[in-house]
Design an enzyme around this catalytic site. Structure first.
Site, PDB file in Angstrom:
ATOM      1  N   HIS A   1      -6.374   2.737   0.058  1.00 50.78           N
ATOM      2  CA  HIS A   1      -6.288   3.233   1.770  1.00 50.78           C
ATOM      3  C   HIS A   1      -6.866   4.539   1.623  1.00 50.78           C
ATOM      4  CE1 HIS A   1      -3.469   3.705   5.267  1.00 50.78           C
ATOM      5  NE2 HIS A   1      -4.214   4.631   5.131  1.00 50.78           N
TER       6      HIS A   1
ATOM      7  N   ASP B   1      -0.444  16.035  -3.304  1.00 51.21           N
ATOM      8  CA  ASP B   1      -0.709  14.742  -4.269  1.00 51.21           C
ATOM      9  C   ASP B   1       0.566  15.025  -5.255  1.00 51.21           C
ATOM     10  OD1 ASP B   1      -3.170  13.385  -4.993  1.00 51.21           O
ATOM     11  OD2 ASP B   1      -1.758  13.434  -6.685  1.00 51.21           O
TER      12      ASP B   1
ATOM     13  N   HIS C   1      -5.086   1.470   7.930  1.00 57.83           N
ATOM     14  CA  HIS C   1      -5.299   0.862   6.244  1.00 57.83           C
ATOM     15  C   HIS C   1      -6.585   0.365   6.468  1.00 57.83           C
ATOM     16  CE1 HIS C   1      -4.351  -0.553   2.439  1.00 57.83           C
ATOM     17  NE2 HIS C   1      -5.136  -1.554   2.787  1.00 57.83           N
TER      18      HIS C   1
ATOM     19  N   HIS D   1      -8.639   7.866   1.781  1.00 57.47           N
ATOM     20  CA  HIS D   1      -7.952   9.318   1.578  1.00 57.47           C
ATOM     21  C   HIS D   1      -8.967  10.470   1.152  1.00 57.47           C
ATOM     22  CE1 HIS D   1      -7.399   7.392  -2.175  1.00 57.47           C
ATOM     23  NE2 HIS D   1      -7.463   8.494  -2.520  1.00 57.47           N
TER      24      HIS D   1
ATOM     25  N   ASN E   1     -12.901   9.481  -2.901  1.00 59.21           N
ATOM     26  CA  ASN E   1     -13.265   8.423  -4.002  1.00 59.21           C
ATOM     27  C   ASN E   1     -13.663   6.862  -3.376  1.00 59.21           C
ATOM     28  OD1 ASN E   1     -13.413   9.836  -6.262  1.00 59.21           O
ATOM     29  ND2 ASN E   1     -11.202   9.903  -6.224  1.00 59.21           N
TER      30      ASN E   1
ATOM     31  N   GLY F   1     -12.990   5.887  -9.575  1.00 55.23           N
ATOM     32  CA  GLY F   1     -11.690   6.262 -10.174  1.00 55.23           C
ATOM     33  C   GLY F   1     -10.788   5.885  -8.920  1.00 55.23           C
TER      34      GLY F   1
ATOM     35  N   HIS G   1      -9.408  13.795  -0.590  1.00 53.62           N
ATOM     36  CA  HIS G   1      -8.427  15.017  -1.281  1.00 53.62           C
ATOM     37  C   HIS G   1      -8.852  16.210  -0.546  1.00 53.62           C
ATOM     38  CE1 HIS G   1      -7.296  12.386  -4.729  1.00 53.62           C
ATOM     39  NE2 HIS G   1      -8.156  11.518  -4.256  1.00 53.62           N
TER      40      HIS G   1
ATOM     41  N   CYS H   1       0.425   3.565   3.072  1.00 57.82           N
ATOM     42  CA  CYS H   1       1.027   2.933   4.284  1.00 57.82           C
ATOM     43  C   CYS H   1       2.657   3.292   4.115  1.00 57.82           C
ATOM     44  CB  CYS H   1       0.685   1.388   4.361  1.00 57.82           C
ATOM     45  SG  CYS H   1      -0.992   1.150   5.046  1.00 57.82           S
TER      46      CYS H   1
ATOM     47  N   CYS I   1       0.918  -1.274   0.100  1.00 56.59           N
ATOM     48  CA  CYS I   1       0.057  -0.111   0.097  1.00 56.59           C
ATOM     49  C   CYS I   1       1.035   1.285  -0.124  1.00 56.59           C
ATOM     50  CB  CYS I   1      -0.968  -0.123   1.342  1.00 56.59           C
ATOM     51  SG  CYS I   1      -1.906   1.492   1.532  1.00 56.59           S
TER      52      CYS I   1
END
Ligand code: 5GP
Ligand code: ZN
Length: 113
Positions: free
Chosen positions: A97, A30, A46, A99, A86, A92, A101, A7, A4
């Site tokens: 893991h 990003d 995770h 997250h 997402n 997409g 944005h 991770c 990952c």
């Protein structure tokens, strides 16, 4: 979790441009920004999607949501910002893991929400 990428970033095995870190979350820029400011807020546990999230992980997500306004302010996002989480293939999601944005630093337009 093995293989990952987030991770590995949390563990310091892959470098990242860190914006904020505490015991619950890591926020970094990003690698392929989709806005002038594009960061990822990643809980330090995770799990791929909200459907897999347990109670302890939900607490981490809550802490992320409480902390994000402060982080956004430190990033100069005084005009507002957009959060995107997402979930799965049709959205997409490429990193499995969870997250959040954080996108801003410009007028985000109205095409997608
Ligand atoms: P998703 O499409 O899964 O919601 O978003 C994954 C995001 O992670 C993408 O915007 C992608 O650019 C970013 N990303 C993938 N690998 C890395 C990496 O190694 N470092 C950083 N900083 N971002 C990454
Ligand atoms: Zn992970």
């Amino acid at each position: 979790m093995e293989n990952c990428v987030f991770c590995k970033i949390i563990a310091g095995e892959i470098p990242s441009s860190k914006v904020y870190e505490d015991e619950d979350m890591l926020v970094f820029r990003d690698i392929n920004p989709q806005a002038k400011v594009h960061c990822l807020c990643v809980p330090k546990s995770h799990f791929a999607t909200l459907a897999e999230m347990d109670e302890a992980q939900a607490e981490l997500v809550k802490k992320c949501m409480i902390k994000i306004p402060e982080i956004a302010s430190s990033l100069g996002l005084d005009g507002g910002y957009r959060l995107i989480v997402n979930q799965g293939k049709d959205a997409g999601q490429t990193v499995h893991h969870l997250h959040i944005h954080i996108l801003g630093g410009q007028d985000m337009g109205e095409k997608m929400l």
